[in-house]
Enzyme design. Structure first.
Site, PDB file in Angstrom:
ATOM      1  N   GLU B  60       0.171   3.834  12.899  1.00  0.00           N
ATOM      2  CA  GLU B  60       1.124   4.214  13.942  1.00  0.00           C
ATOM      3  C   GLU B  60       0.460   4.395  15.295  1.00  0.00           C
ATOM      4  OE1 GLU B  60       1.137   5.552  10.888  1.00  0.00           O
ATOM      5  OE2 GLU B  60       3.156   5.284  10.070  1.00  0.00           O
ATOM      6  N   HIS B 129       8.680  15.220   5.379  1.00  0.00           N
ATOM      7  CA  HIS B 129       9.591  14.110   5.691  1.00  0.00           C
ATOM      8  C   HIS B 129      10.979  14.578   6.128  1.00  0.00           C
ATOM      9  CE1 HIS B 129       6.641  11.443   3.845  1.00  0.00           C
ATOM     10  NE2 HIS B 129       7.378  10.409   4.134  1.00  0.00           N
TER      11      HIS B 129
HETATM   12  C1  LIG Z   1       1.710   8.076   8.245  1.00  0.00           C
HETATM   13  C2  LIG Z   1       2.743   7.455   7.399  1.00  0.00           C
HETATM   14  N1  LIG Z   1       3.268   6.278   7.753  1.00  0.00           N
HETATM   15  C3  LIG Z   1       4.204   5.687   6.990  1.00  0.00           C
HETATM   16  C4  LIG Z   1       4.658   6.294   5.852  1.00  0.00           C
HETATM   17  C5  LIG Z   1       5.766   5.649   5.018  1.00  0.00           C
HETATM   18  N2  LIG Z   1       5.196   5.077   3.814  1.00  0.00           N
HETATM   19  C6  LIG Z   1       5.202   5.737   2.651  1.00  0.00           C
HETATM   20  S1  LIG Z   1       4.431   4.898   1.424  1.00  0.00           S
HETATM   21  C7  LIG Z   1       4.063   3.639   2.474  1.00  0.00           C
HETATM   22  C8  LIG Z   1       3.309   2.463   1.968  1.00  0.00           C
HETATM   23  C9  LIG Z   1       1.949   2.816   1.536  1.00  0.00           C
HETATM   24  O1  LIG Z   1       1.318   1.683   1.051  1.00  0.00           O
HETATM   25  P1  LIG Z   1      -0.026   1.776   0.247  1.00  0.00           P
HETATM   26  O2  LIG Z   1      -0.995   2.623   0.980  1.00  0.00           O
HETATM   27  O3  LIG Z   1      -0.449   0.399  -0.076  1.00  0.00           O
HETATM   28  O4  LIG Z   1       0.334   2.559  -1.083  1.00  0.00           O
HETATM   29  P2  LIG Z   1       1.344   2.176  -2.231  1.00  0.00           P
HETATM   30  O5  LIG Z   1       2.648   2.777  -1.856  1.00  0.00           O
HETATM   31  O6  LIG Z   1       1.364   0.714  -2.346  1.00  0.00           O
HETATM   32  O7  LIG Z   1       0.794   2.835  -3.443  1.00  0.00           O
HETATM   33  C10 LIG Z   1       4.559   3.874   3.750  1.00  0.00           C
HETATM   34  C11 LIG Z   1       4.445   2.943   4.875  1.00  0.00           C
HETATM   35  C12 LIG Z   1       4.100   7.547   5.522  1.00  0.00           C
HETATM   36  N3  LIG Z   1       4.513   8.226   4.439  1.00  0.00           N
HETATM   37  N4  LIG Z   1       3.145   8.092   6.283  1.00  0.00           N
END
Ligand SMILES: Cc1ncc(C[n+]2csc(CCOP(=O)(O)OP(=O)(O)O)c2C)c(N)n1
Ligand SMILES: Cc1ncc(C[n+]2csc(CCOP(=O)(O)OP(=O)(O)O)c2C)c(N)n1
Ligand SMILES: [Mg+2]
Ligand SMILES: [Mg+2]
Lengths: 324, 327, 324, 327
Positions: B60, B129
């Site tokens: 971000e 959240h």
């Molecule tokens: C700082 C932040 N940005 C965005 C999100 C929204 N979000 C939650 S899970 C996720 C994807 C995470 O991907 P990854 O790190 O590959 O983990 P996975 O969910 O695939 O296990 C996002 C963008 C968040 N929770 N926190």
């Protein structure tokens, strides 16, 4: 790809200007005319001059609180810059930004940043804008060894790599972040190792050698203009003065500083090269005197300028200054 | 007039603005192929291409900072911050960079950047959240703040966001995306700084914005049954803030309640209350009442979350206090 | 360093438990009993079980919103975990945290994080605390391929490296961050390349093979306990379900998912190994039935539990709940 | 009694607390060999060693987050944030992590973390190094906030910060470090939530904290010469907030001014003003006046910076407005 003698003289002049300018600022700071903190780049001038010579006016530069040399080399008006140091309305930022935020959009100089690594995400966008417009403009950002450890640096370099933007990340590794030696802040021998994490091409350059610096940046510029994406340049250098005025420098030995000053002063090194190429000492002195004269003129201009009117407070906040 | 959902209205605004101005481009996580987790940008990548609808890594700070750079160089980017709660990972780029570049440069650059985000509780998303953070934005000079409560306002305010030449944050609410309302086919942008009297009334002024406006209207209905005629004002933007409309109402009602979903302590309601006192003291028959979330992190469990957040009942109670009526 | 048959059975059981638990949660979510978003780790259970088997109860774990499998494998009480899913006062966080913040300090499970990469800086401190106390405790953090691009990840890994803390960074690369494929978010082929930027040892492991996962983590644990600092493990895996319930999965092909399900389901792979070692299908079924029974018991316990009293709102904010 | 500077008093507090509790450790940029850019930690690394006085890279998110981890595992870390303006690069770790861990875990963990930082303008540090951000902290539940105005308070409040079992931010002011004042050799911690009446008076209550208290005292002297007897209250902590002392004073004076250096819009002064109205409306003879920085980024140039920040004169003017006296 060395510099021609004319180019090297040009570089020499830009370095002399930066040094004379900062020494003048130091004097004015001690007199209480320059406010805030003053971060000089004395000893790092070749990095600035070598870079600027590799760029066009239309190319973009984002630097930081230690950016006087960068901006002067890139062509900011010494008068406007000095007036900014004194907080005058004729300053490049109308006196609002001061030492740490010099801007000159006519020379591609975006606002300098006082947040460590704050300019790195921004440069990605600035570079992307040109790419989207089909320009071959490149955008350069300067940051320090300490800034390499900020999260924003990581995010910006990753974005630059995946979006293949024409950005050049110049990490001036002067071995210290403020008063902390690099050995305490990273396990890397070379910060260029960080670029591999994004599969970004990287080079290490002796940034006290203005020709070497110019060559490294030129290569990066070529790559960027060709659409081949960003480059990371680790510019190895050394700050011959304190982090800021008032820095007692107890964190490093006098010998260490003295050795760099005696052996590796970039202005002396460039002068020696010019002499070796047959330029006379008198010519060098004239270049240096020219820089001094420019600074004296700038200082006189600045001192004679008015402070901004307090009504300026409400200007430049919003387009229509529709304050609440 | 057609009925659209809030999400559809936002999408329509984005589409129209992108058609109008080729410098507008969108950036954010999952906004492309998937159309965003709240589906606001659905179909836009197919329509405008990957350069103008750019999916980003989870960075971000990086992409909002990149948007600042784009804005300074002539583009008009929109960065989508998936949840307001993530503003803090990008806060330096918002508050130290976007908000200050114009001023620090003495006006040499401008930052026409739109940040779209959504906030709020009510879904059991727990403490990280569910927050409402508009007060943080309001405290930092240099950014405008819109908080639409209806589909029509969502469209009009988002369109206006792209006419501004300064940073704007458009704060949506996660529980509004599926709400429906009339939205004109042809619609002008809604100018910032003009509050909307969504229910006229004589007895007490209830000031709010975003989803809490719906609570206020519900409260007004209840109050009407109790013989209290409440005027409900939807501020629409809190920067700029339309105090004229607020004060005109209070000159009539002499009583006021400010309601928002953000925490009460140091919430923007305090600013509104303080200004009402400063500018309308002589018209006040009772202290301005404030309704906001309790000053505790928002819990997951339904009974805890419900009791933490404001509700129509709490607004009714506050209005009755302002009316000096029995609880 | 393979697992004994007993250990492999244990791992198999933990994987079955995680899957049965999450499937139950899905059911409860569809009934509206589980609130918020539900992020399942179906398909990634071997990463959790392999890791947990390499750790002691006293070792620390920080996971994220996709952490049910990790916490269950590390020993969180299924009853307390399920009660948490239903927001009951008997939940591991008294119903305050929900799905994304499971905690059990008696098992070394620190609060799970819902901010992507939010737990990475924290794990550095948790690991450092043990080191300062002269303990040989290690601290493990799980994060995704998407999380690798956050600034906090960079800062945390650098700190861990320079301070040589006993931390293990397990990056579960499931090829997607939410709905975005990894090709859009990094230029790296392997995220393990990122570790070199801090000179941190790194391994890549097939994390659908519970034995391989266990071996990789065990090696990292040994290094950490010996005081040799952190390790980065890229755990290659795949999420067989949507990012969250309701995810339409239009960003990937059904074939891709089907292939992983058919070929690489970690529970099936472990079952096949056990069969190959002479364990009977009936034994496996018994293990799986045991997991189902545990989940059924947990669900019954949770449903029978009370919701927290609203007075709980003011508890656990401050030590003395000295609210303003 | 000895005179100490504010910086010396802080150093004494750190030294005494570190002697008392081996779990206390310090982290931050340049805090070791150099003793910090404001020299508060000078000599502490030599005394307590590199493990307990840990120099960090420029990674505020990283080391503040690490401090959260240390705190959860039984240590009592202090993280030094060199300038308050950098809170935004670490904001997620402060607001989403430190503030919420206890609650999200249902009380299983606590986060006894002290963040020390300094804020404010007056030195020409320009927009990115001059801000006062206590309102951002106040709006987020889960952290206590101390803002000492004198060397003695600096020592007593910092000592108390290490007795708390929750996150605390101790907000210093860059222009206070060299101010001097009496500091007792033996000094108990100063409990949070107890305001200090630094000047008793009958006519108007001036409420403030941090360096602005000095401006208020100066203003009170000027006002005295004009026949106005001002009572000046130093809140010392704004979370918890001692409304009892404030209200008792207002019951006497019936008039109030709130002054702080932070921006006025959505500043903590709004909260104080709103609470005074809510809890003391019947005692108010005039609206509560607020003094704060103008709502613009803080400029470098001296005349602009001076006119942007609050001053004794502006406080005098506000008090006169509260007294309904001519400007
Ligand atoms: C700082 C932040 N940005 C965005 C999100 C929204 N979000 C939650 S899970 C996720 C994807 C995470 O991907 P990854 O790190 O590959 O983990 P996975 O969910 O695939 O296990 C996002 C963008 C968040 N929770 N926190
Ligand atoms: C986010 C942030 N943290 C800390 C600072 C204070 N600070 C200013 S310069 C500096 C050192 C930077 O070191 P380096 O990046 O090596 O650059 P150099 O000053 O050596 O050129 C620090 C810590 C800051 N301005 N911003
Ligand atoms: Mg450096
Ligand atoms: Mg992933």
């Amino acid at each position: 790809m060395g510099l021609t003698t004319e180019q090297l003289k040009d570089a020499y002049g830009r370095m002399c200007l930066a040094r004379a300018f900062e020494r003048k600022c130091e004097e004015l700071f001690m007199q209480g005319q320059v406010r805030g903190s003053l971060h000089m780049s004395i000893g790092q001038e070749a990095s600035a001059a070598g870079t600027a010579l590799a760029l066009r006016d239309s190319d973009l530069l984002i630097t930081n609180y230690r950016g006087h040399g960068h901006a002067l080399a890139k062509g900011i008006s010494p008068r406007a810059a000095m007036a900014e140091m004194l907080g005058r309305v004729t300053g490049c930022c109308k006196g609002k930004g001061g030492s740490m935020h010099w801007t000159d959009m006519s020379k591609g100089i975006l606002p300098a940043n006082a947040i460590v690594a704050g300019g790195l995400p921004t440069v990605v966008g600035a570079a992307l804008a040109g790419k989207l417009d089909g320009l071959d403009r490149v955008a350069v950002v300067f940051f320090g060894d300490g800034a390499a450890n900020q999260g924003a640096t990581h995010e910006a370099m990753n974005l630059a790599a995946i979006w293949k933007v024409p950005a050049i990340f110049i990490c001036e590794n002067n071995l210290y972040s403020e008063m902390t030696p690099i050995g305490k802040t990273t396990t890397n021998k070379d910060l260029a190792e960080r670029a591999a994490a994004y599969r970004m091409p990287a080079t290490i350059v002796d940034a006290n050698d203005v020709e070497a610096m110019h060559a490294a940046v030129s290569e990066a510029v070529t790559r960027a203009r060709r659409g081949e994406g960003p480059t990371f340049i680790e510019a190895k250098t050394y700050r011959l003065v304190g982090h800021m005025i008032g820095d007692s420098q107890i964190y490093r030995s006098k010998d260490e500083v003295e050795e760099w000053r005696a052996q590796r002063d970039p202005i002396r090194l460039a002068g020696d090269k010019l002499i070796a190429r047959g330029v006379t000492r008198a010519e060098l002195d004239a270049i240096s005197a020219g820089a001094d004269a420019t600074v004296a003129d700038a200082a006189a201009f600045a001192s004679a300028s008015a402070f901004p009117d307090v009504s300026e407070i409400f200007v430049d906040v919003f387009e229509h200054n529709a304050l609440n | 007039m057609r009925e659209l959902t809030y999400a559809q209205a936002l999408r329509e605004a984005l589409t129209e603005e992108m058609e109008r101005d080729p410098n507008i481009l969108l950036m954010g996580e999952d906004i492309g192929v998937y159309g965003g987790v709240f589906k606001v940008t659905e179909g836009l990548m197919a329509r405008f291409g990957e350069e103008r609808v750019r999916e980003t890594p989870i960075s971000e700070s990086g992409f909002i900072g990149a948007a600042v750079g784009l804005a300074m160089m002539g583009k008009h980017p929109m960065a989508e911050l998936m949840f307001m709660d993530f503003a803090w990972v990008a806060a330096d780029q918002i508050f130290n960079q976007a908000c200050k570049m114009r001023q620090m440069s003495g006006g040499q650059v401008k930052v026409p950047l739109v940040i779209r985000t959504q906030q709020g509780g009510g879904r059991g998303n727990a403490a990280q959240h569910s927050q409402c953070l508009e007060a943080h934005f309001a405290h930092i000079p240099g950014i405008k703040i819109a908080l639409p409560s209806t589909p029509s306002d969502a469209k009009g305010l988002l369109k206006q966001a792209f006419r501004e030449q300064d940073p704007v944050v458009v704060i949506e609410h996660k529980l509004l995306y599926n709400t429906k309302g009339d939205v004109a086919e042809q619609m002008d942008p809604i100018l910032f700084g003009k509050a909307n009297i969504v229910r006229p009334g004589r007895d007490v002024t209830i000031i709010s914005y975003s989803r809490t406006v719906l609570h206020c209207l519900e409260a007004a209905t209840t109050l009407a049954a109790q013989g209290v005629d409440a005027e409900v004002i939807d501020l629409r933007t809190i920067m700029p803030l339309d105090m004229d409309t607020v004060l005109a109402s209070i000159r009539k009602t002499n009583r006021a309640v400010v309601a928002h979903e953000a925490h009460r302590n140091a919430g923007f309601g305090a600013e509104i209350a303080a200004r009402i006192m400063e500018q309308g003291f002589q018209h006040l028959d009772a202290p301005v009442e404030r309704v906001g979330a309790l000053d505790v992190p928002i819990a997951y469990s339904l009974p805890l979350e419900s009791a933490t957040l404001p509700s129509p009942d709490k607004i009714v109670a506050a209005a009755r206090r302002a009316m000096r009526m029995e609880a």
